[in-house]
Design a protein around this motif. Structure first.
Motif, PDB file in Angstrom:
ATOM      1  N   LEU A  18     -32.997 -17.713 -43.315  1.00  0.00           N
ATOM      2  CA  LEU A  18     -32.723 -18.630 -42.208  1.00  0.00           C
ATOM      3  C   LEU A  18     -32.395 -17.895 -40.910  1.00  0.00           C
ATOM      4  O   LEU A  18     -32.148 -18.520 -39.892  1.00  0.00           O
ATOM      5  CB  LEU A  18     -31.569 -19.567 -42.575  1.00  0.00           C
ATOM      6  N   GLY A  19     -32.358 -16.583 -40.949  1.00  0.00           N
ATOM      7  CA  GLY A  19     -32.065 -15.794 -39.763  1.00  0.00           C
ATOM      8  C   GLY A  19     -30.691 -15.164 -39.824  1.00  0.00           C
ATOM      9  O   GLY A  19     -30.015 -15.185 -40.853  1.00  0.00           O
ATOM     10  N   GLU A  20     -30.271 -14.600 -38.695  1.00  0.00           N
ATOM     11  CA  GLU A  20     -28.958 -13.947 -38.643  1.00  0.00           C
ATOM     12  C   GLU A  20     -27.898 -14.841 -38.021  1.00  0.00           C
ATOM     13  O   GLU A  20     -26.757 -14.434 -37.855  1.00  0.00           O
ATOM     14  CB  GLU A  20     -29.046 -12.613 -37.907  1.00  0.00           C
ATOM     15  N   LYS A  21     -28.300 -16.073 -37.702  1.00  0.00           N
ATOM     16  CA  LYS A  21     -27.372 -17.031 -37.129  1.00  0.00           C
ATOM     17  C   LYS A  21     -27.714 -18.414 -37.661  1.00  0.00           C
ATOM     18  O   LYS A  21     -28.886 -18.794 -37.699  1.00  0.00           O
ATOM     19  CB  LYS A  21     -27.487 -16.992 -35.609  1.00  0.00           C
ATOM     20  N   ILE A  22     -26.691 -19.146 -38.098  1.00  0.00           N
ATOM     21  CA  ILE A  22     -26.871 -20.496 -38.615  1.00  0.00           C
ATOM     22  C   ILE A  22     -26.150 -21.449 -37.666  1.00  0.00           C
ATOM     23  O   ILE A  22     -24.958 -21.305 -37.442  1.00  0.00           O
ATOM     24  CB  ILE A  22     -26.264 -20.646 -40.032  1.00  0.00           C
ATOM     25  N   ASP A  23     -26.892 -22.402 -37.105  1.00  0.00           N
ATOM     26  CA  ASP A  23     -26.306 -23.431 -36.242  1.00  0.00           C
ATOM     27  C   ASP A  23     -26.375 -24.767 -36.960  1.00  0.00           C
ATOM     28  O   ASP A  23     -27.390 -25.078 -37.593  1.00  0.00           O
ATOM     29  CB  ASP A  23     -27.079 -23.544 -34.922  1.00  0.00           C
ATOM     30  N   PHE A  24     -25.302 -25.545 -36.841  1.00  0.00           N
ATOM     31  CA  PHE A  24     -25.329 -26.882 -37.420  1.00  0.00           C
ATOM     32  C   PHE A  24     -24.425 -27.815 -36.644  1.00  0.00           C
ATOM     33  O   PHE A  24     -23.489 -27.385 -35.982  1.00  0.00           O
ATOM     34  CB  PHE A  24     -24.943 -26.862 -38.914  1.00  0.00           C
ATOM     35  N   LEU A  25     -24.765 -29.100 -36.711  1.00  0.00           N
ATOM     36  CA  LEU A  25     -23.949 -30.131 -36.088  1.00  0.00           C
ATOM     37  C   LEU A  25     -22.803 -30.471 -37.028  1.00  0.00           C
ATOM     38  O   LEU A  25     -23.018 -30.600 -38.236  1.00  0.00           O
ATOM     39  CB  LEU A  25     -24.772 -31.395 -35.827  1.00  0.00           C
ATOM     40  N   PRO A  26     -21.588 -30.613 -36.505  1.00  0.00           N
ATOM     41  CA  PRO A  26     -20.472 -31.012 -37.372  1.00  0.00           C
ATOM     42  C   PRO A  26     -20.611 -32.484 -37.766  1.00  0.00           C
ATOM     43  O   PRO A  26     -21.462 -33.197 -37.235  1.00  0.00           O
ATOM     44  CB  PRO A  26     -19.245 -30.792 -36.488  1.00  0.00           C
ATOM     45  N   GLN A  27     -19.774 -32.917 -38.669  1.00  0.00           N
ATOM     46  CA  GLN A  27     -19.792 -34.316 -39.076  1.00  0.00           C
ATOM     47  C   GLN A  27     -19.631 -35.212 -37.854  1.00  0.00           C
ATOM     48  O   GLN A  27     -18.953 -34.865 -36.892  1.00  0.00           O
ATOM     49  CB  GLN A  27     -18.678 -34.591 -40.073  1.00  0.00           C
ATOM     50  N   ALA A  28     -20.241 -36.384 -37.917  1.00  0.00           N
ATOM     51  CA  ALA A  28     -20.254 -37.310 -36.775  1.00  0.00           C
ATOM     52  C   ALA A  28     -18.851 -37.704 -36.339  1.00  0.00           C
ATOM     53  O   ALA A  28     -18.616 -37.951 -35.156  1.00  0.00           O
ATOM     54  CB  ALA A  28     -21.071 -38.555 -37.109  1.00  0.00           C
ATOM     55  N   SER A  29     -17.896 -37.735 -37.254  1.00  0.00           N
ATOM     56  CA  SER A  29     -16.529 -38.127 -36.904  1.00  0.00           C
ATOM     57  C   SER A  29     -15.884 -37.121 -35.949  1.00  0.00           C
ATOM     58  O   SER A  29     -14.889 -37.441 -35.303  1.00  0.00           O
ATOM     59  CB  SER A  29     -15.679 -38.270 -38.165  1.00  0.00           C
ATOM     60  N   LEU A  30     -16.453 -35.922 -35.832  1.00  0.00           N
ATOM     61  CA  LEU A  30     -15.888 -34.888 -34.954  1.00  0.00           C
ATOM     62  C   LEU A  30     -16.634 -34.737 -33.635  1.00  0.00           C
ATOM     63  O   LEU A  30     -16.257 -33.914 -32.805  1.00  0.00           O
ATOM     64  CB  LEU A  30     -15.873 -33.532 -35.684  1.00  0.00           C
ATOM     65  N   TRP A  31     -17.705 -35.485 -33.424  1.00  0.00           N
ATOM     66  CA  TRP A  31     -18.540 -35.274 -32.235  1.00  0.00           C
ATOM     67  C   TRP A  31     -17.774 -35.398 -30.940  1.00  0.00           C
ATOM     68  O   TRP A  31     -18.033 -34.663 -29.998  1.00  0.00           O
ATOM     69  CB  TRP A  31     -19.716 -36.227 -32.239  1.00  0.00           C
ATOM     70  N   SER A  32     -16.841 -36.299 -30.847  1.00  0.00           N
ATOM     71  CA  SER A  32     -16.091 -36.461 -29.598  1.00  0.00           C
ATOM     72  C   SER A  32     -14.767 -35.711 -29.645  1.00  0.00           C
ATOM     73  O   SER A  32     -13.972 -35.814 -28.716  1.00  0.00           O
ATOM     74  CB  SER A  32     -15.849 -37.950 -29.323  1.00  0.00           C
ATOM     75  N   ASN A  33     -14.527 -34.956 -30.686  1.00  0.00           N
ATOM     76  CA  ASN A  33     -13.265 -34.256 -30.877  1.00  0.00           C
ATOM     77  C   ASN A  33     -13.530 -32.748 -30.930  1.00  0.00           C
ATOM     78  O   ASN A  33     -13.664 -32.167 -32.004  1.00  0.00           O
ATOM     79  CB  ASN A  33     -12.607 -34.749 -32.176  1.00  0.00           C
ATOM     80  N   VAL A  34     -13.606 -32.116 -29.764  1.00  0.00           N
ATOM     81  CA  VAL A  34     -13.919 -30.687 -29.690  1.00  0.00           C
ATOM     82  C   VAL A  34     -12.874 -29.859 -30.432  1.00  0.00           C
ATOM     83  O   VAL A  34     -13.212 -28.883 -31.103  1.00  0.00           O
ATOM     84  CB  VAL A  34     -14.038 -30.218 -28.226  1.00  0.00           C
ATOM     85  N   SER A  35     -11.607 -30.251 -30.332  1.00  0.00           N
ATOM     86  CA  SER A  35     -10.569 -29.479 -31.035  1.00  0.00           C
ATOM     87  C   SER A  35     -10.765 -29.563 -32.543  1.00  0.00           C
ATOM     88  O   SER A  35     -10.520 -28.593 -33.263  1.00  0.00           O
ATOM     89  CB  SER A  35      -9.171 -29.959 -30.631  1.00  0.00           C
ATOM     90  N   GLY A  36     -11.242 -30.701 -33.061  1.00  0.00           N
ATOM     91  CA  GLY A  36     -11.532 -30.819 -34.488  1.00  0.00           C
ATOM     92  C   GLY A  36     -12.682 -29.915 -34.900  1.00  0.00           C
ATOM     93  O   GLY A  36     -12.647 -29.293 -35.964  1.00  0.00           O
ATOM     94  N   VAL A  37     -13.713 -29.832 -34.066  1.00  0.00           N
ATOM     95  CA  VAL A  37     -14.847 -28.946 -34.338  1.00  0.00           C
ATOM     96  C   VAL A  37     -14.374 -27.497 -34.328  1.00  0.00           C
ATOM     97  O   VAL A  37     -14.761 -26.692 -35.180  1.00  0.00           O
ATOM     98  CB  VAL A  37     -15.980 -29.170 -33.320  1.00  0.00           C
ATOM     99  N   LYS A  38     -13.507 -27.162 -33.369  1.00  0.00           N
ATOM    100  CA  LYS A  38     -12.976 -25.790 -33.299  1.00  0.00           C
ATOM    101  C   LYS A  38     -12.130 -25.462 -34.530  1.00  0.00           C
ATOM    102  O   LYS A  38     -12.137 -24.328 -35.004  1.00  0.00           O
ATOM    103  CB  LYS A  38     -12.158 -25.607 -32.017  1.00  0.00           C
ATOM    104  N   ARG A  39     -11.411 -26.456 -35.056  1.00  0.00           N
ATOM    105  CA  ARG A  39     -10.630 -26.232 -36.285  1.00  0.00           C
ATOM    106  C   ARG A  39     -11.533 -25.909 -37.474  1.00  0.00           C
ATOM    107  O   ARG A  39     -11.228 -25.041 -38.278  1.00  0.00           O
ATOM    108  CB  ARG A  39      -9.772 -27.456 -36.612  1.00  0.00           C
ATOM    109  N   VAL A  40     -12.652 -26.614 -37.561  1.00  0.00           N
ATOM    110  CA  VAL A  40     -13.609 -26.339 -38.638  1.00  0.00           C
ATOM    111  C   VAL A  40     -14.137 -24.912 -38.500  1.00  0.00           C
ATOM    112  O   VAL A  40     -14.176 -24.147 -39.473  1.00  0.00           O
ATOM    113  CB  VAL A  40     -14.774 -27.357 -38.637  1.00  0.00           C
ATOM    114  N   ALA A  41     -14.537 -24.523 -37.286  1.00  0.00           N
ATOM    115  CA  ALA A  41     -15.073 -23.180 -37.053  1.00  0.00           C
ATOM    116  C   ALA A  41     -14.019 -22.107 -37.333  1.00  0.00           C
ATOM    117  O   ALA A  41     -14.311 -21.100 -37.973  1.00  0.00           O
ATOM    118  CB  ALA A  41     -15.599 -23.058 -35.626  1.00  0.00           C
ATOM    119  N   SER A  42     -12.792 -22.327 -36.886  1.00  0.00           N
ATOM    120  CA  SER A  42     -11.754 -21.314 -37.125  1.00  0.00           C
ATOM    121  C   SER A  42     -11.382 -21.256 -38.605  1.00  0.00           C
ATOM    122  O   SER A  42     -11.066 -20.182 -39.119  1.00  0.00           O
ATOM    123  CB  SER A  42     -10.521 -21.568 -36.255  1.00  0.00           C
TER     124      SER A  42
END
Length: 161
Positions: free
Chosen positions: A122-146
């Motif tokens: 798949l390459g050296e980088k994997i990009d994906f969209l977070p769950q829809a419940s987090l789309w408007s919650n950037v801090s929630g997306v950052k928590r998943v990434a961290s």
């Protein structure tokens, strides 16, 4: 709880990507349909063709800039690895192979980008969209990434020891 598999990506990513393509085709049809209906496409009328060409250029620029085609269709958190699928290609990405997990925002779309130490099919980088419940919650997306990054660091320390 050991053995728990959790979907961490948007479950309809594949439909989202197809919707983008269908939107492009629909826009092209809307531009060309009136000219085709009145017969001006058969004559030497270049205006509809030029407009359609400009529309195609803009659409492909949008695809290139947002890199929507690179999005993984599904990402499962399987405790010690991520199971990633894009199209028919499926890979297990062990947390020890992850060097970074970060949130990238482009065109108002938040995505999680995971960089790998060793490239996969798949390459050296994997990009994906977070769950829809987090789309408007950037801090929630950052928590998943961290959270992914923290687990990757722990696995790297465990492998070294």
């Amino acid at each position: 709880m050991p053995g728990v598999v959790q979907v961490i990506s948007f479950k309809n990513t594949n439909l989202f990507k197809r919707g983008i393509w269908l939107t492009g085709v629909a826009l092209l049809a809307v531009v060309l349909a009136p000219a085709a209906a009145d017969g001006s496409l058969r004559q030497d009328s270049t205006t509809p063709v030029l407009v359609a060409g400009a529309l195609c250029v803009c659409f492909f620029y949008f695809l290139w800039a947002t890199k929507i085609y690179r999005l993984a269709d599904e990402v499962l958190d399987c405790e010690n690895h991520l199971k990633v699928r894009r199209g028919r290609v499926e890979e297990n990405i062990h947390f020890a192979n992850i060097t970074a997990a970060e949130v990238i925002t482009g065109s108002g779309i938040h995505r999680i980008s995971v960089r790998l130490r060793e490239p996969t099919r798949l390459g050296e980088k994997i990009d994906f969209l977070p769950q829809a419940s987090l789309w408007s919650n950037v801090s929630g997306v950052k928590r998943v990434a961290s959270g992914l990054m923290d687990r990757a660091r722990k696995m790297q320390h465990t492998v070294r020891d």
